[in-house]
Design a protein around this motif. Structure first.
Motif, PDB file in Angstrom:
ATOM      1  N   GLN A 142      42.047  21.007  29.056  1.00 45.59           N
ATOM      2  CA  GLN A 142      40.717  20.378  29.133  1.00 45.59           C
ATOM      3  C   GLN A 142      39.946  20.601  27.834  1.00 45.59           C
ATOM      4  OE1 GLN A 142      40.241  18.275  31.291  1.00 45.59           O
ATOM      5  NE2 GLN A 142      40.416  18.963  33.393  1.00 45.59           N
ATOM      6  N   ARG A 143      40.026  21.826  27.289  1.00 45.86           N
ATOM      7  CA  ARG A 143      39.304  22.133  26.052  1.00 45.86           C
ATOM      8  C   ARG A 143      39.915  21.416  24.850  1.00 45.86           C
ATOM      9  NH1 ARG A 143      39.495  27.253  28.237  1.00 45.86           N
ATOM     10  NH2 ARG A 143      40.996  28.001  26.697  1.00 45.86           N
ATOM     11  N   LYS A 150      39.664  17.376  25.145  1.00 46.26           N
ATOM     12  CA  LYS A 150      38.431  16.806  25.707  1.00 46.26           C
ATOM     13  C   LYS A 150      37.987  15.510  25.019  1.00 46.26           C
ATOM     14  CE  LYS A 150      35.234  19.884  23.281  1.00 46.26           C
ATOM     15  NZ  LYS A 150      35.150  21.323  23.329  1.00 46.26           N
TER      16      LYS A 150
END
Length: 97
Positions: free
Chosen positions: A69-70, A73
């Protein structure tokens, strides 16, 4: 069940729950750019260099991890880190998107 690597025109048979990066490497599918070859972390989810694009079968993959996710993103939802992706059904993958 198979993983279809589009650019390589290769189909790989796998067992449910297989790691996408491991299946690619076992079958001589190159998932790394030149920089990734030099700096990859060996599949521990630390570097973000094993990015692949899922063309179809996203519903057959494990959910994105917090690290994904990081790192991803600002990338399309179809992008995954191969080392963090477990495959549970047929999927079509584009390497080095």
């Amino acid at each position: 069940m198979t993983i279809n690597f589009v650019k390589e025109n290769k189909e790989v048979v796998f067992a449910q729950g297989s790691n996408l990066r491991e299946k690619a490497l076992q079958n001589k599918v190159d998932i790394y750019t030149f920089k990734g070859k030099l700096t990859n972390c060996g599949g521990y989810g630390q570097c973000g260099t094993c990015v692949v694009e899922i063309v179809s079968g996203m519903e057959n993959l494990s959910p994105r991890t917090d690290f994904e996710q990081r790192v991803l993103k600002r990338k399309p939802d179809s992008y995954r880190l191969a080392c963090q992706t477990m495959v549970n059904g047929p999927v079509t993958v584009k390497t080095k998107p």
